[in-house]
Scaffold this motif. Structure first.
Motif, PDB file in Angstrom:
ATOM      1  N   THR A  31       0.844  -1.198   0.000  1.00 53.78           N
ATOM      2  CA  THR A  31       0.000   0.000   0.000  1.00 53.78           C
ATOM      3  C   THR A  31       0.875   1.243   0.000  1.00 53.78           C
ATOM      4  O   THR A  31       1.902   1.294   0.677  1.00 53.78           O
ATOM      5  CB  THR A  31      -0.937   0.041   1.224  1.00 53.78           C
ATOM      6  OG1 THR A  31      -0.160   0.091   2.425  1.00 53.78           O
ATOM      7  CG2 THR A  31      -1.846  -1.174   1.261  1.00 53.78           C
ATOM      8  N   LEU A  32       0.467   2.217  -0.788  1.00 49.96           N
ATOM      9  CA  LEU A  32       1.116   3.521  -0.822  1.00 49.96           C
ATOM     10  C   LEU A  32       0.040   4.575  -0.587  1.00 49.96           C
ATOM     11  O   LEU A  32      -1.132   4.362  -0.921  1.00 49.96           O
ATOM     12  CB  LEU A  32       1.816   3.764  -2.161  1.00 49.96           C
ATOM     13  CG  LEU A  32       2.986   2.816  -2.502  1.00 49.96           C
ATOM     14  CD1 LEU A  32       2.476   1.595  -3.251  1.00 49.96           C
ATOM     15  CD2 LEU A  32       4.032   3.543  -3.337  1.00 49.96           C
ATOM     16  N   HIS A  33       0.436   5.716  -0.037  1.00 53.71           N
ATOM     17  CA  HIS A  33      -0.543   6.722   0.361  1.00 53.71           C
ATOM     18  C   HIS A  33      -0.258   8.066  -0.312  1.00 53.71           C
ATOM     19  O   HIS A  33       0.896   8.481  -0.429  1.00 53.71           O
ATOM     20  CB  HIS A  33      -0.520   6.919   1.881  1.00 53.71           C
ATOM     21  CG  HIS A  33      -0.974   5.723   2.648  1.00 53.71           C
ATOM     22  ND1 HIS A  33      -2.197   5.645   3.268  1.00 53.71           N
ATOM     23  CD2 HIS A  33      -0.369   4.525   2.889  1.00 53.71           C
ATOM     24  CE1 HIS A  33      -2.321   4.470   3.865  1.00 53.71           C
ATOM     25  NE2 HIS A  33      -1.224   3.776   3.645  1.00 53.71           N
ATOM     26  N   LEU A  34      -1.325   8.717  -0.746  1.00 55.79           N
ATOM     27  CA  LEU A  34      -1.292  10.130  -1.119  1.00 55.79           C
ATOM     28  C   LEU A  34      -2.342  10.837  -0.276  1.00 55.79           C
ATOM     29  O   LEU A  34      -3.496  10.400  -0.217  1.00 55.79           O
ATOM     30  CB  LEU A  34      -1.617  10.322  -2.602  1.00 55.79           C
ATOM     31  CG  LEU A  34      -0.475  10.193  -3.611  1.00 55.79           C
ATOM     32  CD1 LEU A  34      -1.006  10.405  -5.024  1.00 55.79           C
ATOM     33  CD2 LEU A  34       0.629  11.202  -3.321  1.00 55.79           C
ATOM     34  N   ASP A  35      -1.942  11.927   0.365  1.00 52.36           N
ATOM     35  CA  ASP A  35      -2.857  12.638   1.253  1.00 52.36           C
ATOM     36  C   ASP A  35      -3.575  13.739   0.485  1.00 52.36           C
ATOM     37  O   ASP A  35      -2.939  14.568  -0.173  1.00 52.36           O
ATOM     38  CB  ASP A  35      -2.085  13.234   2.430  1.00 52.36           C
ATOM     39  CG  ASP A  35      -2.984  13.480   3.630  1.00 52.36           C
ATOM     40  OD1 ASP A  35      -4.108  13.978   3.425  1.00 52.36           O
ATOM     41  OD2 ASP A  35      -2.572  13.162   4.754  1.00 52.36           O
ATOM     42  N   LEU A  36      -4.908  13.748   0.570  1.00 50.07           N
ATOM     43  CA  LEU A  36      -5.703  14.745  -0.144  1.00 50.07           C
ATOM     44  C   LEU A  36      -5.724  16.099   0.554  1.00 50.07           C
ATOM     45  O   LEU A  36      -6.200  17.082  -0.017  1.00 50.07           O
ATOM     46  CB  LEU A  36      -7.143  14.239  -0.298  1.00 50.07           C
ATOM     47  CG  LEU A  36      -7.326  12.967  -1.139  1.00 50.07           C
ATOM     48  CD1 LEU A  36      -8.784  12.515  -1.096  1.00 50.07           C
ATOM     49  CD2 LEU A  36      -6.885  13.200  -2.572  1.00 50.07           C
ATOM     50  N   ALA A  37      -5.221  16.162   1.779  1.00 49.74           N
ATOM     51  CA  ALA A  37      -5.302  17.415   2.535  1.00 49.74           C
ATOM     52  C   ALA A  37      -4.611  18.563   1.804  1.00 49.74           C
ATOM     53  O   ALA A  37      -5.112  19.697   1.781  1.00 49.74           O
ATOM     54  CB  ALA A  37      -4.691  17.224   3.922  1.00 49.74           C
ATOM     55  N   ALA A  38      -3.458  18.286   1.196  1.00 48.62           N
ATOM     56  CA  ALA A  38      -2.699  19.356   0.544  1.00 48.62           C
ATOM     57  C   ALA A  38      -3.461  19.936  -0.641  1.00 48.62           C
ATOM     58  O   ALA A  38      -3.542  21.163  -0.807  1.00 48.62           O
ATOM     59  CB  ALA A  38      -1.339  18.827   0.094  1.00 48.62           C
ATOM     60  N   ILE A  39      -4.048  19.074  -1.476  1.00 46.82           N
ATOM     61  CA  ILE A  39      -4.779  19.573  -2.641  1.00 46.82           C
ATOM     62  C   ILE A  39      -6.012  20.350  -2.201  1.00 46.82           C
ATOM     63  O   ILE A  39      -6.341  21.403  -2.755  1.00 46.82           O
ATOM     64  CB  ILE A  39      -5.152  18.406  -3.596  1.00 46.82           C
ATOM     65  CG1 ILE A  39      -5.968  18.899  -4.783  1.00 46.82           C
ATOM     66  CG2 ILE A  39      -5.936  17.325  -2.896  1.00 46.82           C
ATOM     67  CD1 ILE A  39      -5.199  19.722  -5.751  1.00 46.82           C
ATOM     68  N   ARG A  43      -6.684  24.393  -3.032  1.00 49.06           N
ATOM     69  CA  ARG A  43      -7.889  24.841  -3.728  1.00 49.06           C
ATOM     70  C   ARG A  43      -8.665  25.857  -2.904  1.00 49.06           C
ATOM     71  O   ARG A  43      -9.288  26.774  -3.445  1.00 49.06           O
ATOM     72  CB  ARG A  43      -8.767  23.640  -4.066  1.00 49.06           C
ATOM     73  CG  ARG A  43      -8.208  22.810  -5.215  1.00 49.06           C
ATOM     74  CD  ARG A  43      -8.945  21.516  -5.409  1.00 49.06           C
ATOM     75  NE  ARG A  43     -10.358  21.714  -5.678  1.00 49.06           N
ATOM     76  CZ  ARG A  43     -11.205  20.718  -5.923  1.00 49.06           C
ATOM     77  NH1 ARG A  43     -10.762  19.474  -5.922  1.00 49.06           N
ATOM     78  NH2 ARG A  43     -12.467  20.963  -6.165  1.00 49.06           N
ATOM     79  N   GLU A  44      -8.635  25.703  -1.576  1.00 53.87           N
ATOM     80  CA  GLU A  44      -9.362  26.635  -0.715  1.00 53.87           C
ATOM     81  C   GLU A  44      -8.663  27.985  -0.608  1.00 53.87           C
ATOM     82  O   GLU A  44      -9.302  28.993  -0.292  1.00 53.87           O
ATOM     83  CB  GLU A  44      -9.519  26.029   0.681  1.00 53.87           C
ATOM     84  CG  GLU A  44     -10.502  24.860   0.723  1.00 53.87           C
ATOM     85  CD  GLU A  44     -10.454  24.127   2.043  1.00 53.87           C
ATOM     86  OE1 GLU A  44      -9.637  24.529   2.911  1.00 53.87           O
ATOM     87  OE2 GLU A  44     -11.211  23.155   2.208  1.00 53.87           O
ATOM     88  N   ARG A  45      -7.359  28.025  -0.874  1.00 51.63           N
ATOM     89  CA  ARG A  45      -6.606  29.273  -0.708  1.00 51.63           C
ATOM     90  C   ARG A  45      -6.804  30.241  -1.863  1.00 51.63           C
ATOM     91  O   ARG A  45      -6.299  31.357  -1.833  1.00 51.63           O
ATOM     92  CB  ARG A  45      -5.117  28.962  -0.556  1.00 51.63           C
ATOM     93  CG  ARG A  45      -4.775  28.291   0.766  1.00 51.63           C
ATOM     94  CD  ARG A  45      -3.286  28.172   0.948  1.00 51.63           C
ATOM     95  NE  ARG A  45      -2.649  29.483   1.023  1.00 51.63           N
ATOM     96  CZ  ARG A  45      -1.337  29.660   1.167  1.00 51.63           C
ATOM     97  NH1 ARG A  45      -0.532  28.602   1.214  1.00 51.63           N
ATOM     98  NH2 ARG A  45      -0.824  30.862   1.239  1.00 51.63           N
ATOM     99  N   VAL A  52      -4.894  23.922 -10.053  1.00 52.07           N
ATOM    100  CA  VAL A  52      -4.471  23.042  -8.962  1.00 52.07           C
ATOM    101  C   VAL A  52      -4.984  21.623  -9.198  1.00 52.07           C
ATOM    102  O   VAL A  52      -4.251  20.638  -9.041  1.00 52.07           O
ATOM    103  CB  VAL A  52      -4.979  23.583  -7.606  1.00 52.07           C
ATOM    104  CG1 VAL A  52      -4.725  22.571  -6.492  1.00 52.07           C
ATOM    105  CG2 VAL A  52      -4.302  24.905  -7.271  1.00 52.07           C
ATOM    106  N   THR A  53      -6.246  21.507  -9.597  1.00 51.90           N
ATOM    107  CA  THR A  53      -6.844  20.189  -9.827  1.00 51.90           C
ATOM    108  C   THR A  53      -6.113  19.442 -10.928  1.00 51.90           C
ATOM    109  O   THR A  53      -5.814  18.247 -10.804  1.00 51.90           O
ATOM    110  CB  THR A  53      -8.334  20.338 -10.188  1.00 51.90           C
ATOM    111  OG1 THR A  53      -9.013  20.969  -9.102  1.00 51.90           O
ATOM    112  CG2 THR A  53      -8.969  18.990 -10.463  1.00 51.90           C
ATOM    113  N   HIS A  54      -5.788  20.131 -12.020  1.00 53.92           N
ATOM    114  CA  HIS A  54      -5.112  19.461 -13.131  1.00 53.92           C
ATOM    115  C   HIS A  54      -3.657  19.146 -12.789  1.00 53.92           C
ATOM    116  O   HIS A  54      -3.122  18.120 -13.240  1.00 53.92           O
ATOM    117  CB  HIS A  54      -5.223  20.308 -14.397  1.00 53.92           C
ATOM    118  CG  HIS A  54      -6.577  20.224 -15.034  1.00 53.92           C
ATOM    119  ND1 HIS A  54      -6.911  19.247 -15.944  1.00 53.92           N
ATOM    120  CD2 HIS A  54      -7.697  20.968 -14.854  1.00 53.92           C
ATOM    121  CE1 HIS A  54      -8.171  19.400 -16.313  1.00 53.92           C
ATOM    122  NE2 HIS A  54      -8.673  20.440 -15.671  1.00 53.92           N
TER     123      HIS A  54
END
Length: 469
Positions: A31-39, A43-45, A52-54
């Motif tokens: 298993t490998l992880h990518l954290d969605l918190a950063a994206i 986007r909120e900033r 950012v999404t692309h």
């Protein structure tokens, strides 16, 4: 297999994803992880959310290809909605991962009907979740049928919840100073005068409460009927009244089955049922209103039992207007909840009112933690546990009180039940067991259809957000 876990911020839901990853590793998968918190933070900033999404999509694609990822997992629709969404000339929606022919698993911890206040329903109607490369998991067959037959979801796997025995385990050194512990939850309503009257009774009349709530639903039902063309409104309104009566008669039957019963009983209602089930947003709205007949059940139960036992509440909702008695801990992190369960002999689990069937993860976590489980009746519970030998199941507050009091007076029976419940969970209900079934389902998924479609274009972020927020 190599699995990408797209982890979201949060507490319990984030912990659940890590427990699934642990289950996969126990089976020999990577298993490998990518954290969605950063994206999400970027986007909120402000700036350019679309850019950012692309950029994130490019990162995900590179990560999948470089690490030879076989499939990915995310909670709810978080993975799909964090990436671009494409629309073809017919208006059909496609998830970015589908364009990569990459299998993706949506873990619906709750029914998708309620995710983000129902905002995924238009996206589901647009085909976003119908891809043969997507797999949706839900904890019961009834919600799975609604997802697949009414709401536009494709592959749906019935996968009960589970527990991670490394996170939820007994603490022999703990002192069990309480009879009962329970977790409070958000969204529970204040009591009505009728509820407070019954709360003071030795054997509360729950049907009196349910009928008093149902009597106040007429304005909401009128609004639902008014959303249809004028000729159909009287039939829709009659159908809604019939569904209320069916719910009052048998609350444990799923909503879709009540629709079928009403349709069989009256040809005019059959036509109305067809209209309502062809309008997913109206169907979800109607069933949500009808289910509010039970919104009060969880706070009522904990308040009633707190009058008879030494209780410990976990969570931020105080239930002060319900007259709750006992002690409280405001917040317990997911990975430390075993410490809270270890302070009581039994833990109470009353499911949220929004779903008709299925068990949340609490019953598995409670039993894995070596605590007795006092479980409100749910359709299908006997398929997962031996009721009376492994867990305690009740239908009324008075029955819960009497069953718990009897077990507290009999330490030997209490110990046997707790040991049997834990043994059953370890033998059949860990996340390793569930991930074995999940991997089999992913391997069995059909390849993408080879139909040639018109060119697809990206849905701009502002229009995309309108679909899903």
């Amino acid at each position: 297999m190599r699995v990408l876990i797209l982890t979201n911020p949060g507490t319990n839901s984030r912990g659940l994803l890590f427990d699934m990853a642990d289950g996969l590793r126990r089976l020999g998968h990577d298993t490998l992880h990518l954290d969605l918190a950063a994206i999400w933070h970027l986007r909120e900033r402000g700036g350019s959310p679309e850019m950012v999404t692309h950029a994130f999509a490019h990162l995900v694609r590179e990560f999948i290809e470089t690490n030879a990822i076989d499939f990915s997992i995310a909670m709810w629709a978080n993975g799909t909605l964090s990436l671009p969404i494409l629309r073809d000339d017919r208006g059909r929606l496609t998830a970015y991962l589908d364009t990569l022919e990459h299998p993706h698993v949506h873990v619906w911890w709750d029914a998708p009907h309620w995710f983000n206040n129902g905002a995924v329903l238009p996206a589901a109607a647009g085909g976003l979740f119908a891809s043969p490369r997507q797999l949706h998991t839900i904890n019961n067959a009834y919600t799975a049928a609604e997802m697949n037959k009414l709401l536009g979801f494709g592959n749906v796997l019935v996968m009960p919840n589970a527990a991670n025995p490394d996170v939820f385990h007994p603490l022999p050194e703990a002192r069990r100073e309480y009879d009962l512990v329970f977790l409070s939850g958000g969204g529970d309503p204040p009591p009505t005068p009728t509820m407070l009257e019954e709360l003071a009774a030795d054997a509360p009349d729950l049907e009196r409460i349910r009928r008093s709530v149902a009597a106040g639903l007429a304005p909401a039902l009128d609004r639902i009927a008014a959303a249809f063309e004028p000729p159909a409104r009287p039939r829709i309104r009659r159908l809604l009244d019939a569904l209320i009566e069916l719910r009052l008669a048998d609350r444990h039957q799923p909503a879709l089955r009540h629709f079928q019963q009403a349709a069989r009983a009256d040809a005019a209602l059959a036509d109305a049922a067809a209209l309502l089930t062809r309008a997913p947003e109206r169907y979800v709205e109607a069933t949500a209103v009808i289910r509010t007949i039970e919104t009060w059940e969880r706070p009522f139960m904990v308040a009633f039992l707190s009058r008879h036992f030494r209780c410990l509440r976990l969570g931020n909702q105080s239930y002060a207007d319900w007259g709750l008695r006992g002690d409280a801990i405001e917040f317990v992190e997911y990975h430390r909840q075993s410490h809270a369960y270890a302070r009581a002999r039994f833990a109470l689990n009353v499911m949220r009112w929004q779903d008709d069937a299925g068990l949340n993860s609490k019953v598995f976590e409670i039993t894995a933690a070596g605590c007795g489980c006092l479980q409100a009746y749910r359709e299908g519970v006997a398929e997962l546990f031996d009721v009376g030998r492994e867990i305690v199941v009740f239908r009324t507050p008075a029955e819960a009180r009497d069953l718990l009091a009897d077990l507290l007076r009999n330490p030997g029976r209490q110990a046997d039940l707790i040991a049997a419940g834990r043994a059953r969970t370890l033998a059949e209900h860990t996340w390793a067991h569930r991930m074995q079934r999940l991997v089999e389902a992913v391997r069995a998924m059909k390849p993408l259809a080879t139909e040639v479609l018109p060119p697809r274009r990206a849905v701009p972020d502002e229009r995309r957000d309108a679909l899903v927020t």
